[in-house]
Design a protein around this motif. Structure first.
Motif, PDB file in Angstrom:
ATOM      1  N   GLY A   8      -7.153   3.734 -11.144  1.00 47.26           N
ATOM      2  CA  GLY A   8      -7.287   2.844 -10.000  1.00 47.26           C
ATOM      3  C   GLY A   8      -6.783   3.352  -8.683  1.00 47.26           C
ATOM      4  N   ALA A   9      -6.196   4.540  -8.657  1.00 43.35           N
ATOM      5  CA  ALA A   9      -5.718   5.115  -7.386  1.00 43.35           C
ATOM      6  C   ALA A   9      -6.878   5.702  -6.605  1.00 43.35           C
ATOM      7  CB  ALA A   9      -4.666   6.187  -7.660  1.00 43.35           C
ATOM      8  N   GLN A  10      -6.633   5.922  -5.335  1.00 40.26           N
ATOM      9  CA  GLN A  10      -7.606   6.586  -4.473  1.00 40.26           C
ATOM     10  C   GLN A  10      -7.016   7.913  -4.033  1.00 40.26           C
ATOM     11  OE1 GLN A  10      -8.824   4.287  -1.078  1.00 40.26           O
ATOM     12  NE2 GLN A  10     -10.547   5.642  -0.581  1.00 40.26           N
ATOM     13  N   ALA A  11      -7.733   9.006  -4.276  1.00 44.52           N
ATOM     14  CA  ALA A  11      -7.233  10.344  -3.960  1.00 44.52           C
ATOM     15  C   ALA A  11      -7.794  10.825  -2.630  1.00 44.52           C
ATOM     16  CB  ALA A  11      -7.600  11.327  -5.066  1.00 44.52           C
ATOM     17  N   PHE A  12      -6.971  11.590  -1.906  1.00 42.23           N
ATOM     18  CA  PHE A  12      -7.379  12.149  -0.629  1.00 42.23           C
ATOM     19  C   PHE A  12      -7.115  13.653  -0.614  1.00 42.23           C
ATOM     20  CE2 PHE A  12      -7.011   7.702   0.304  1.00 42.23           C
ATOM     21  CZ  PHE A  12      -8.002   7.468   1.254  1.00 42.23           C
ATOM     22  N   ARG A  31       0.882  -1.180   0.000  1.00 40.90           N
ATOM     23  CA  ARG A  31       0.000   0.000   0.000  1.00 40.90           C
ATOM     24  C   ARG A  31       0.915   1.224   0.000  1.00 40.90           C
ATOM     25  NH1 ARG A  31      -3.178  -2.080   5.199  1.00 40.90           N
ATOM     26  NH2 ARG A  31      -0.977  -2.427   5.675  1.00 40.90           N
ATOM     27  N   ILE A  32       0.830   2.009  -1.041  1.00 44.19           N
ATOM     28  CA  ILE A  32       1.791   3.090  -1.254  1.00 44.19           C
ATOM     29  C   ILE A  32       1.060   4.407  -1.448  1.00 44.19           C
ATOM     30  CG2 ILE A  32       3.702   3.911  -2.680  1.00 44.19           C
ATOM     31  CD1 ILE A  32       3.882   0.902  -3.651  1.00 44.19           C
ATOM     32  N   SER A  33       1.526   5.437  -0.754  1.00 41.71           N
ATOM     33  CA  SER A  33       0.991   6.786  -0.921  1.00 41.71           C
ATOM     34  C   SER A  33       1.998   7.627  -1.694  1.00 41.71           C
ATOM     35  CB  SER A  33       0.716   7.435   0.435  1.00 41.71           C
ATOM     36  OG  SER A  33      -0.316   6.757   1.108  1.00 41.71           O
ATOM     37  N   ILE A  34       1.523   8.298  -2.731  1.00 45.24           N
ATOM     38  CA  ILE A  34       2.340   9.241  -3.494  1.00 45.24           C
ATOM     39  C   ILE A  34       1.855  10.636  -3.153  1.00 45.24           C
ATOM     40  CG2 ILE A  34       3.056  10.044  -5.769  1.00 45.24           C
ATOM     41  CD1 ILE A  34       4.173   7.328  -5.114  1.00 45.24           C
ATOM     42  N   LEU A  35       2.726  11.426  -2.567  1.00 42.01           N
ATOM     43  CA  LEU A  35       2.382  12.769  -2.101  1.00 42.01           C
ATOM     44  C   LEU A  35       3.026  13.780  -3.044  1.00 42.01           C
ATOM     45  CD1 LEU A  35       3.020  12.067   1.692  1.00 42.01           C
ATOM     46  CD2 LEU A  35       0.875  11.810   0.401  1.00 42.01           C
ATOM     47  N   GLY A  36       2.222  14.301  -3.948  1.00 35.95           N
ATOM     48  CA  GLY A  36       2.699  15.194  -4.992  1.00 35.95           C
ATOM     49  C   GLY A  36       2.630  14.476  -6.329  1.00 35.95           C
ATOM     50  N   THR A  37       1.651  14.831  -7.163  1.00 33.91           N
ATOM     51  CA  THR A  37       1.455  14.121  -8.430  1.00 33.91           C
ATOM     52  C   THR A  37       1.679  15.058  -9.612  1.00 33.91           C
ATOM     53  OG1 THR A  37      -0.945  14.506  -8.353  1.00 33.91           O
ATOM     54  CG2 THR A  37      -0.120  12.435  -7.430  1.00 33.91           C
ATOM     55  N   GLY A  38       2.836  15.727  -9.591  1.00 34.95           N
ATOM     56  CA  GLY A  38       3.248  16.515 -10.741  1.00 34.95           C
ATOM     57  C   GLY A  38       3.806  15.603 -11.822  1.00 34.95           C
ATOM     58  N   TRP A  56      -2.152  12.191  -3.242  1.00 28.09           N
ATOM     59  CA  TRP A  56      -2.556  13.548  -2.849  1.00 28.09           C
ATOM     60  C   TRP A  56      -1.780  14.522  -3.703  1.00 28.09           C
ATOM     61  CZ3 TRP A  56       0.865  17.326  -1.397  1.00 28.09           C
ATOM     62  CH2 TRP A  56       0.293  18.565  -1.055  1.00 28.09           C
ATOM     63  N   ASN A  57      -2.442  15.617  -4.065  1.00 30.81           N
ATOM     64  CA  ASN A  57      -1.761  16.716  -4.741  1.00 30.81           C
ATOM     65  C   ASN A  57      -2.400  18.027  -4.315  1.00 30.81           C
ATOM     66  OD1 ASN A  57       0.355  17.285  -6.904  1.00 30.81           O
ATOM     67  ND2 ASN A  57      -1.360  18.552  -7.596  1.00 30.81           N
ATOM     68  N   ARG A  58      -1.582  19.056  -4.242  1.00 27.55           N
ATOM     69  CA  ARG A  58      -2.083  20.370  -3.847  1.00 27.55           C
ATOM     70  C   ARG A  58      -3.183  20.843  -4.781  1.00 27.55           C
ATOM     71  NH1 ARG A  58       2.247  25.103  -3.724  1.00 27.55           N
ATOM     72  NH2 ARG A  58       2.210  24.548  -5.937  1.00 27.55           N
ATOM     73  N   SER A  59      -3.041  20.564  -6.095  1.00 28.41           N
ATOM     74  CA  SER A  59      -4.099  20.852  -7.071  1.00 28.41           C
ATOM     75  C   SER A  59      -4.823  19.536  -7.348  1.00 28.41           C
ATOM     76  CB  SER A  59      -3.505  21.404  -8.368  1.00 28.41           C
ATOM     77  OG  SER A  59      -2.780  22.595  -8.115  1.00 28.41           O
ATOM     78  N   PRO A  60      -6.019  19.340  -6.808  1.00 29.51           N
ATOM     79  CA  PRO A  60      -6.690  18.037  -6.892  1.00 29.51           C
ATOM     80  C   PRO A  60      -6.955  17.553  -8.308  1.00 29.51           C
ATOM     81  CG  PRO A  60      -7.726  19.423  -5.219  1.00 29.51           C
ATOM     82  CD  PRO A  60      -6.759  20.300  -5.959  1.00 29.51           C
ATOM     83  N   ASP A  61      -7.096  18.458  -9.263  1.00 29.30           N
ATOM     84  CA  ASP A  61      -7.390  18.028 -10.636  1.00 29.30           C
ATOM     85  C   ASP A  61      -6.272  17.169 -11.215  1.00 29.30           C
ATOM     86  OD1 ASP A  61      -6.125  20.768 -10.525  1.00 29.30           O
ATOM     87  OD2 ASP A  61      -5.864  20.365 -12.662  1.00 29.30           O
ATOM     88  N   LYS A  62      -5.053  17.296 -10.671  1.00 28.26           N
ATOM     89  CA  LYS A  62      -3.926  16.524 -11.179  1.00 28.26           C
ATOM     90  C   LYS A  62      -3.940  15.069 -10.713  1.00 28.26           C
ATOM     91  CE  LYS A  62      -0.700  20.277 -12.096  1.00 28.26           C
ATOM     92  NZ  LYS A  62       0.663  20.820 -11.888  1.00 28.26           N
ATOM     93  N   THR A  63      -4.934  14.700  -9.931  1.00 26.95           N
ATOM     94  CA  THR A  63      -5.059  13.304  -9.512  1.00 26.95           C
ATOM     95  C   THR A  63      -6.147  12.569 -10.287  1.00 26.95           C
ATOM     96  OG1 THR A  63      -6.665  13.768  -7.746  1.00 26.95           O
ATOM     97  CG2 THR A  63      -4.324  13.927  -7.176  1.00 26.95           C
ATOM     98  N   GLU A  64      -6.876  13.271 -11.143  1.00 30.93           N
ATOM     99  CA  GLU A  64      -8.042  12.665 -11.797  1.00 30.93           C
ATOM    100  C   GLU A  64      -7.670  11.470 -12.667  1.00 30.93           C
ATOM    101  OE1 GLU A  64      -9.965  15.871 -13.800  1.00 30.93           O
ATOM    102  OE2 GLU A  64     -10.681  16.811 -11.947  1.00 30.93           O
ATOM    103  N   SER A  65      -6.608  11.603 -13.469  1.00 28.36           N
ATOM    104  CA  SER A  65      -6.218  10.491 -14.338  1.00 28.36           C
ATOM    105  C   SER A  65      -5.746   9.289 -13.524  1.00 28.36           C
ATOM    106  CB  SER A  65      -5.125  10.938 -15.315  1.00 28.36           C
ATOM    107  OG  SER A  65      -3.955  11.329 -14.608  1.00 28.36           O
ATOM    108  N   LEU A  66      -5.164   9.558 -12.364  1.00 27.38           N
ATOM    109  CA  LEU A  66      -4.698   8.470 -11.505  1.00 27.38           C
ATOM    110  C   LEU A  66      -5.878   7.744 -10.865  1.00 27.38           C
ATOM    111  CD1 LEU A  66      -1.732  10.362  -9.838  1.00 27.38           C
ATOM    112  CD2 LEU A  66      -1.578   8.585 -11.595  1.00 27.38           C
TER     113      LEU A  66
END
Length: 295
Positions: free
Chosen positions: A44-48, A3-10, A30-40
């Protein structure tokens, strides 16, 4: 699978997350700009909404952000920081290019919480992470390195354990400083060729075949001649890395006149409005302005 968390999805963090998803890991982001997590999320990723929530059940938490300040906020923000909520069995991994002082301070913060920490910056860019060809420079305890090796090799082809926490950051700054010095020199040489009215394409081709020209310098020179300044590694980020290197060097009483000169050139490029351009845009200092006007 982990189970891996990626903090910053630039540019880099998003590709790390995609690589880990493709390998079958459970990934939260997680990303400061939430729209950058949509493709993830679609992959299959889960965004917080915060780093703190993103790491709730993590085995590994990997930060890939811009600088010391962004890293500090990710891990230690009193309201949203990840470290306070990271499970005790988890490993905190900082893969951003940060200063040595901050890497060491973050390690101490993790130790005080009973969390294992690795500073694990990478050499490589977007294509290398997509191809799982990153080169890792890892600082931290041997046991933590052993636990993280399989994970890091999912994204990288080479992993160097370089000693205690902070050493990874130091080597990454050395690597980027070497790169920055080459870029500064190549932009100056192309400026010289322009003013001498030589055939730049022919000279660059001939120079690139000599043993003194590195592959990285050749690629940069080709981009400078082609006027390709699309941001892959922006000037402002290289200037930041050079400042971090110089700060570390000053603390060690090291003499660094060449690195200081390179940082000066990158800072001038930022002052002239080129900070968002790729590092190859440094050449614009020599064809848009007279040297006396800039330096």
């Amino acid at each position: 699978m982990a189970r891996i968390s990626i903090l910053g999805t630039g540019a880099m963090g998003s590709r790390m997350a995609m690589t880990l998803l493709a390998a079958g890991h459970a990934v939260t982001v997680w990303n400061r700009s939430p729209d950058k997590t949509e493709s993830l999320v679609a992959a299959g990723a889960q965004a917080f909404a915060t780093p703190r929530f993103a790491v709730t059940n993590a085995d590994f938490a990997i930060s890939m952000v811009r600088d010391d300040d962004a890293s500090r906020q990710v891990w230690l923000d009193p309201d949203t920081g990840a470290l306070e909520n990271l499970p005790k069995h988890a490993i905190a991994i900082e893969s951003s290019t940060i200063s040595v002082a901050w890497a060491q301070a973050l390690n101490q913060a993790c130790v005080s919480q009973g969390i294992s920490f690795l500073d694990a910056p990478v050499a490589g860019s977007r294509k290398q992470v997509e191809d799982a060809q990153l080169i890792y420079f890892v600082g931290g305890e041997v046991a933590a390195v052993a636990m993280a090796t399989s994970l890091l090799k999912t994204m990288g082809s080479v992993m160097h354990h370089v000693g205690p926490a902070g050493n990874g950051a130091a080597i990454k700054l050395v690597v980027n400083t070497l790169f920055g010095v080459q870029i500064a020199a190549m932009s100056e040489l192309i400026g010289f060729l322009q003013r001498c009215k030589l055939d730049i394409n022919k000279v660059v081709e001939a120079m690139s075949l000599t043993p003194v020209c590195s592959r990285a310098a050749k690629i940069a020179a080709d981009a400078m001649v082609a006027r390709n300044f699309a941001p892959m590694f922006p000037i402002e980020l290289m200037e930041k890395d050079l400042r971090y290197f110089l700060k570390t060097a000053a603390a060690s009483n090291a003499t660094t006149p060449v690195a200081q000169a390179a940082q000066h050139v990158f800072a001038k490029a930022m002052a002239c409005g080129h900070g968002d351009d790729n590092i190859t845009g440094l050449v614009q200092l020599y064809d848009r302005y007279g040297q006396s006007e800039v330096f």
